[in-house]
Design a protein around this motif. Structure first.
Motif, PDB file in Angstrom:
ATOM      1  N   ALA A 208       0.922  -1.381   0.090  1.00 59.97           N
ATOM      2  CA  ALA A 208      -0.104  -0.009   0.073  1.00 59.97           C
ATOM      3  C   ALA A 208       0.698   1.266   0.012  1.00 59.97           C
ATOM      4  N   PHE A 209       1.790   1.345   0.770  1.00 60.16           N
ATOM      5  CA  PHE A 209       2.766   2.380   0.809  1.00 60.16           C
ATOM      6  C   PHE A 209       3.613   2.386  -0.463  1.00 60.16           C
ATOM      7  N   ALA A 210       3.987   1.508  -1.154  1.00 62.93           N
ATOM      8  CA  ALA A 210       4.479   1.518  -2.560  1.00 62.93           C
ATOM      9  C   ALA A 210       3.671   1.886  -3.590  1.00 62.93           C
ATOM     10  N   ALA A 211       2.569   1.597  -3.568  1.00 62.13           N
ATOM     11  CA  ALA A 211       1.428   2.069  -4.650  1.00 62.13           C
ATOM     12  C   ALA A 211       1.207   3.462  -4.462  1.00 62.13           C
ATOM     13  N   GLU A 212       1.106   4.025  -2.850  1.00 61.94           N
ATOM     14  CA  GLU A 212       0.969   5.381  -3.052  1.00 61.94           C
ATOM     15  C   GLU A 212       1.957   6.204  -3.372  1.00 61.94           C
ATOM     16  N   TYR A 213       3.415   5.628  -3.187  1.00 66.04           N
ATOM     17  CA  TYR A 213       4.330   6.368  -3.602  1.00 66.04           C
ATOM     18  C   TYR A 213       4.351   6.310  -5.165  1.00 66.04           C
ATOM     19  N   LEU A 214       3.982   5.188  -5.821  1.00 58.20           N
ATOM     20  CA  LEU A 214       4.166   5.259  -7.384  1.00 58.20           C
ATOM     21  C   LEU A 214       2.938   5.990  -8.093  1.00 58.20           C
ATOM     22  N   GLY A 215       1.659   6.153  -6.990  1.00 60.27           N
ATOM     23  CA  GLY A 215       0.747   6.986  -7.567  1.00 60.27           C
ATOM     24  C   GLY A 215       1.203   8.403  -7.680  1.00 60.27           C
ATOM     25  N   THR A 216       2.073   8.870  -6.599  1.00 58.53           N
ATOM     26  CA  THR A 216       2.469  10.332  -6.393  1.00 58.53           C
ATOM     27  C   THR A 216       3.201  10.385  -7.654  1.00 58.53           C
ATOM     28  N   ILE A 217       4.298   9.554  -8.030  1.00 57.56           N
ATOM     29  CA  ILE A 217       5.192   9.796  -9.105  1.00 57.56           C
ATOM     30  C   ILE A 217       4.449   9.629 -10.567  1.00 57.56           C
ATOM     31  N   PHE A 218       3.396   8.708 -10.403  1.00 54.63           N
ATOM     32  CA  PHE A 218       2.303   8.652 -11.749  1.00 54.63           C
ATOM     33  C   PHE A 218       1.554  10.164 -11.895  1.00 54.63           C
ATOM     34  N   GLU A 219       1.008  10.641 -10.972  1.00 57.04           N
ATOM     35  CA  GLU A 219       0.500  11.749 -11.033  1.00 57.04           C
ATOM     36  C   GLU A 219       1.448  13.008 -11.404  1.00 57.04           C
ATOM     37  N   ARG A 220       2.436  12.996 -10.730  1.00 54.20           N
ATOM     38  CA  ARG A 220       3.621  13.901 -11.192  1.00 54.20           C
ATOM     39  C   ARG A 220       3.736  13.921 -12.916  1.00 54.20           C
ATOM     40  N   LEU A 221       4.138  12.715 -13.070  1.00 53.15           N
ATOM     41  CA  LEU A 221       4.335  12.286 -14.723  1.00 53.15           C
ATOM     42  C   LEU A 221       3.190  12.846 -15.413  1.00 53.15           C
ATOM     43  N   HIS A 222       1.964  12.646 -14.898  1.00 47.97           N
ATOM     44  CA  HIS A 222       0.924  12.662 -15.760  1.00 47.97           C
ATOM     45  C   HIS A 222       0.852  14.237 -15.902  1.00 47.97           C
ATOM     46  N   GLY A 223       1.083  15.025 -14.880  1.00 53.48           N
ATOM     47  CA  GLY A 223       1.141  16.639 -15.018  1.00 53.48           C
ATOM     48  C   GLY A 223       2.195  16.897 -16.025  1.00 53.48           C
ATOM     49  N   GLN A 224       3.194  16.317 -16.100  1.00 55.72           N
ATOM     50  CA  GLN A 224       4.451  16.561 -17.115  1.00 55.72           C
ATOM     51  C   GLN A 224       4.046  16.175 -18.356  1.00 55.72           C
TER      52      GLN A 224
END
Length: 465
Positions: A208-224
């Motif tokens: 769950a912690f890794a998924a949240e971290y990956l979600g944060t990275i994914f959201e950042r990449l999505h913004g880029q």
């Protein structure tokens, strides 16, 4: 926790690429992971597995997978309502996986517990807190199933929780009819089950912690990616405007279909008669080349230059030079076609070539700019850019014998290949400081014997050896 995470991330992902359905793919992968987790323990250790109940669970997961696929393709729903519905389906899927695990060995099949990591990681596409909720739900369901098969686990729970576990475990056993261990000969101390559940819970919350971290990275990449898409749209509008204002006749084509995408203003005025409706037409139907195959090879191939291509424009016949360069944009291949009207230069060159005397055109620095066929025969090896002074080795390299000076015209006699020629040099002033062109004509003396050979300006006579 940001509650709007799931209402923004998943719809935005589906909107930009409708072929991607993360939750749909997550449950499809979960189904294909459950199959070997059931079959391998049964095949290797002979574990008594209730295939009928496990099949019902797999069919339920298949229905959940279909539900995810159908909802992911519907973009007309309210994002909040869709996220809540997907969360309910996701939780139902976790409960179904726990049901399958109960009938696929339960505590005697600990390898199956790794399947729960997939729904935990995949739930990050719903909301940022969803992986922790799914991990807690999976831990509770696994603990209930384990307590129904290993009652000694209830000793480690507080009194209130133990009573609740007894009641829920009894309900679960009555509902599923699974009260006995699938492998009667299996025995393990209670500490084994406690450690198993502790390791399982730690794994779930780590996922769950890794998924949240990956979600944060994914959201950042999505913004880029969104910023890059917007920048690409602005850049496309910029280069389209630049192409239209390009001071050269240029046409942008689709390299596959030859469709005209954009046309510069000079090209519209020069070759299309001011008709801007040429956009969208076939390039080779809008322009009539005498031999379009040569230009078409450049457009379909790797580009290049067609030095002389005749173009019929109404009742006129133009000599053009066509240059083709390929560019890629958004997965499509475009061809930038530059059309240069060389009719005047070709006519001047043709006039020089049909002249009987050799003629050379040089710049103010004494470099050859052009020459005709008789000059090529007279001075073999002459090239554009060569030094004019090297044409006549009788003079020193630093002598500007071809410069008529202020008079603008000069005559002299020289010997070339044992033959005497009258050399006439004329200068043409060009706009700019010290910008001149020099036209040098070589006439055989025999042909001008009857003419007046009196020198004009400074004359130099070189006798035959």
């Amino acid at each position: 926790m940001n509650d709007s995470y799931g209402t923004q991330l998943l719809p935005a992902l589906l909107r930009h690429d409708p072929r991607i359905h993360p939750l749909d793919d997550t449950w499809l992968l979960t189904i294909f992971t459950i199959l070997p987790a059931i079959v391998l323990p049964w095949f290797v250790s002979g574990l008594n597995i209730d295939f009928a109940a496990a099949t019902v669970g797999l069919l339920t997961l298949g229905g959940i997978h279909v539900g995810f696929a159908a909802m992911s393709r519907r973009t007309t729903w309210n994002p909040i309502q869709r996220t809540r519905t997907l969360s309910v389906l996701h939780a139902l899927g976790v409960i179904t996986v726990a049901f399958i695990w109960q009938h696929a060995g339960g505590v005697q099949n600990p390898l199956f517990l790794m399947v729960f990591a997939l729904p935990v990681i995949g739930s990050v596409f719903l909301s940022r807190w969803q992986p922790y909720f799914v991990a807690a739900l999976a831990a509770v369901m696994v603990a209930l199933v384990a307590s129904s098969q290993a009652p000694e686990l209830r000793w480690y729970a507080p009194a209130g929780l133990s009573a609740a576990a007894d009641w829920l475990g009894g309900v679960l056993v009555k509902a599923t009819g699974a009260g006995s261990l699938p492998f009667a000969g299996f025995y393990a101390p209670s500490a084994y089950f406690v450690v198993l559940l502790e390791a399982f819970v730690i794994m779930l919350f780590a996922c769950a912690f890794a998924a949240e971290y990956l979600g944060t990275i994914f959201e950042r990449l999505h913004g880029q990616v969104s910023a890059a898409r917007a920048e690409a749209v602005r850049s496309q509008a910029l280069w389209a405007a630049l192409l239209e204002q390009l001071p050269l006749p240029a046409v942008l084509l689709d390299a596959e279909t030859h469709e005209v995408i954009c046309v510069s203003a000079p090209a519209v005025a020069k070759f299309f008669g001011g008709e801007e409706s040429v956009v969208g037409r076939d390039f080779f139907q809008a322009l009539h080349f005498s031999y379009p195959e040569a230009v078409q090879r450049l457009v379909d191939g790797a580009g290049g230059v067609e030095r002389q291509s005749m173009l019929r424009l109404g009742d006129q016949l133009l000599a053009t030079e066509v240059r083709v360069e390929h560019v890629a944009q958004e997965g499509r291949r475009f061809a930038l076609v530059l059309i240069n009207d060389m009719t005047e230069a070709l006519c001047v060159r043709a006039a020089l070539d049909v002249a009987e005397h050799a003629a050379v055109v040089a710049d103010s620095l004494g470099r050859v700019l052009a020459f005709n066929k008789p000059a090529r025969a007279l001075f073999s090896g002459t090239q554009v850019g060569a030094e004019v002074s090297r044409l006549l080795p009788q003079f020193d390299s630093g002598t500007r014998w071809w410069d008529p000076g202020l008079s603008g015209r000069r005559k002299m006699h020289v010997t070339v290949m044992r033959r005497v020629y009258q050399v006439t040099t004329s200068s043409v002033a060009l706009p700019g400081e010290d910008a001149r062109l020099y036209v040098i004509a070589f006439l055989p003396v025999a042909r001008i014997a009857a003419a007046d050979q009196s020198p004009v300006g400074s004359t130099t006579v070189v006798e035959r050896p």
